[in-house]
Design an enzyme around this catalytic site. Structure first.
Site, short mmCIF file in Angstrom:
data_model
loop_
_atom_site.label_atom_id
_atom_site.label_comp_id
_atom_site.label_asym_id
_atom_site.label_seq_id
_atom_site.Cartn_x
_atom_site.Cartn_y
_atom_site.Cartn_z
N LYS A 122 -8.57 9.76 0.95
CA LYS A 122 -8.19 9.37 -0.35
C LYS A 122 -8.91 10.02 -1.63
CE LYS A 122 -5.32 5.45 -0.05
NZ LYS A 122 -5.14 3.88 -0.03
N LYS A 206 1.21 12.25 7.60
CA LYS A 206 2.03 11.13 7.78
C LYS A 206 2.97 11.02 6.40
CE LYS A 206 -0.83 7.66 5.73
NZ LYS A 206 -1.57 6.35 5.49
N LYS A 209 3.39 7.48 0.43
CA LYS A 209 3.57 7.16 -0.94
C LYS A 209 2.98 8.15 -1.72
CE LYS A 209 3.62 2.33 -0.45
NZ LYS A 209 2.78 1.08 -0.53
P1 TYM Z 1 0.21 0.30 2.97
O1 TYM Z 1 0.89 -0.21 1.67
O2 TYM Z 1 -0.21 1.88 2.66
O3 TYM Z 1 1.29 0.46 4.02
C1 TYM Z 1 1.96 -0.83 4.43
C2 TYM Z 1 2.27 -0.65 5.92
O4 TYM Z 1 3.08 0.37 6.26
C3 TYM Z 1 2.18 1.03 7.24
N1 TYM Z 1 2.66 2.56 7.20
C4 TYM Z 1 3.26 3.20 8.05
N2 TYM Z 1 3.51 3.25 9.36
C5 TYM Z 1 4.08 4.04 10.17
N3 TYM Z 1 4.15 5.35 9.52
C6 TYM Z 1 3.86 5.77 8.25
N4 TYM Z 1 3.85 6.71 7.88
C7 TYM Z 1 3.19 4.46 7.52
N5 TYM Z 1 2.72 4.45 6.10
C8 TYM Z 1 2.31 3.13 6.10
C9 TYM Z 1 0.87 0.89 7.19
O5 TYM Z 1 -0.01 0.79 8.40
C10 TYM Z 1 0.81 -0.72 6.74
O6 TYM Z 1 1.22 -1.76 7.88
N6 TYM Z 1 -4.23 -1.52 3.89
C11 TYM Z 1 -2.90 -1.83 4.11
C12 TYM Z 1 -2.41 -3.07 3.31
C13 TYM Z 1 -3.12 -4.42 3.57
C14 TYM Z 1 -3.25 -4.94 4.78
C15 TYM Z 1 -4.06 -6.13 4.53
C16 TYM Z 1 -2.42 -4.99 5.82
C17 TYM Z 1 -3.91 -4.98 2.70
N7 TYM Z 1 -4.57 -5.85 3.21
C18 TYM Z 1 -4.20 -6.94 5.35
C19 TYM Z 1 -2.69 -5.77 6.81
C20 TYM Z 1 -3.53 -6.80 6.73
C21 TYM Z 1 -2.34 -0.57 3.23
O7 TYM Z 1 -2.65 0.13 2.68
O8 TYM Z 1 -0.98 -0.76 3.68
#
Ligand code: TYM
Length: 346
Positions: A122, A206, A209
């Site tokens: 990032k 991947k 967003k």
């Molecule tokens: P975030 O908001 O980026 O993504 C949310 C969830 O979607 C999954 N994901 C994907 N899975 C498969 N292929 C993809 N291209 C893809 N893009 C996103 C992510 O793995 C995630 O499960 N850090 C986390 C948010 C968070 C969190 C937590 C998660 C904050 N605290 C505690 C679990 C437990 C995140 O950035 O998710």
């Protein structure tokens, strides 16, 4: 998921996960995480959070953030999360997250965070100008999970390293404060065909967003025409779909592997089963079939999301109820944490 959470931890098994309210959700979020959220809620106590404190680690518009939280909560519910069973809430409504993150800042080591690849991705060359919060992001994530002593965390593959850090923090806290097994070592639930959905334009990146091109992803709110158009323009090659038993079936064809994987995940089949049906056929036929199943799955979710969002008061009431239930679980944990660390009682 096994019944026993972690070998020595005696507490109940509990599921926690979250998503950031930074722009709309996409097919990767849906297949990588949301589908699992829904599946787990019948057998487990589940807590699903909208992580707005994580969202402010990068530039954001304060005027939009609350509405973006509602949109993610609406997506959870529209995809099938039942807020009567699972707890659905917004992170900043429960004080334990920020408080425990600070305590974990004093447990985690700089070297551990310096190894986090997501920060490097990032920040790129601008690490010096990034917020301290972005660097610290995975510590807050550990606090999210452990404030509830959650044992299982459904996420996509990109979160694997953050989950390893959560386990390291839990183990170090237990050890440094001589509180054996106070925190469980949370297990990621990553398996499944949707664990890593790639960009429609570049099968080595991947789906995200933050990709500047909207053509690289399918958003949960895209209509059938938009989905069909994005898939039509998705990168492929002129060869037919391979046979499932071809050992080189996806060699140098990451985009083909991705589209077959998406089809499989949407149809709840394996990639081999999809290839069994489609081997030897071309993308001219495959892409419209994929578009059809994608819009079959996503359009009811988009419709239900807009219904939920049209009544913000009702949605906010669901989130307030979720926050109260989340607080009721995390506050006793925080009372113990304050005592263990030697902080002032409340
Ligand atoms: P975030 O908001 O980026 O993504 C949310 C969830 O979607 C999954 N994901 C994907 N899975 C498969 N292929 C993809 N291209 C893809 N893009 C996103 C992510 O793995 C995630 O499960 N850090 C986390 C948010 C968070 C969190 C937590 C998660 C904050 N605290 C505690 C679990 C437990 C995140 O950035 O998710």
């Amino acid at each position: 998921m096994s019944a026993a959470p972690t070998p020595a931890y005696a507490g109940p098994s509990r599921v926690f996960s979250g998503m950031q309210p930074t722009g709309g959700l996409h097919l990767g979020n849906y297949l990588g995480a949301l589908v699992k959220f829904v599946r787990l809620q019948d057998q487990h106590e589940c807590i699903y959070c909208v992580v707005d404190l994580h969202a402010i680690t990068i530039e954001h518009d304060p005027k939009l953030l609350q509405q973006q939280c509602r949109e993610v909560a609406a997506a959870y519910i529209a995809a099938g999360v039942d807020p009567k069973k699972a707890i659905v809430f917004v992170q900043s409504a429960v004080p334990a997250h920020a408080e425990l993150a600070w305590i974990f800042n004093c447990v985690a080591r700089m070297g551990w965070l310096e190894r986090m690849t997501q920060f490097k991705d990032k920040a790129g060359k601008n690490a010096e100008r990034m917020s301290v919060g972005l660097f610290d992001y995975p510590v807050l994530q550990a606090a999210d999970i452990l404030a509830y002593r959650a044992t299982h965390v459904p996420v996509g593959e990109d979160q694997k390293q953050h989950l390893e850090l959560s386990r390291d923090i839990a183990a170090r806290f237990n050890n440094d404060y001589n509180a054996p097994n106070f925190f469980p070592l949370p297990e990621p639930l990553i398996q499944g065909p949707g664990a890593r959905i790639m960009s429609l334009r570049d099968g080595t990146k991947k789906m995200s967003k933050s990709d500047p091109s909207d053509m690289s992803r399918i958003n949960l709110t895209d209509d059938a025409q938009t989905i069909a158009n994005k898939l039509k323009k998705a990168t492929t090659d002129s060869l037919p779909l391979p046979a499932p038993d071809d050992p080189k079936r996806f060699e140098n064809r990451p985009e083909v592997e991705n589209l077959v994987g998406i089809f499989a995940a949407l149809a709840a089949k394996s990639s081999d089963e999809i290839l069994q049906e489609w081997q030897g056929k071309g993308f001219g036929a495959f892409k419209p079939a994929l578009a059809e199943i994608a819009s079959q799955k996503l359009s009811p979710i988009a419709d239900e999301m807009s219904r939920l969002l049209s009544d913000a008061n009702a949605l906010d009431a669901i989130l307030a109820d979720g926050a109260a239930r989340a607080h009721a679980i995390s506050e006793p944990v925080m009372k113990d944490v304050r005592r263990i660390v030697g902080l002032w009682p409340r």
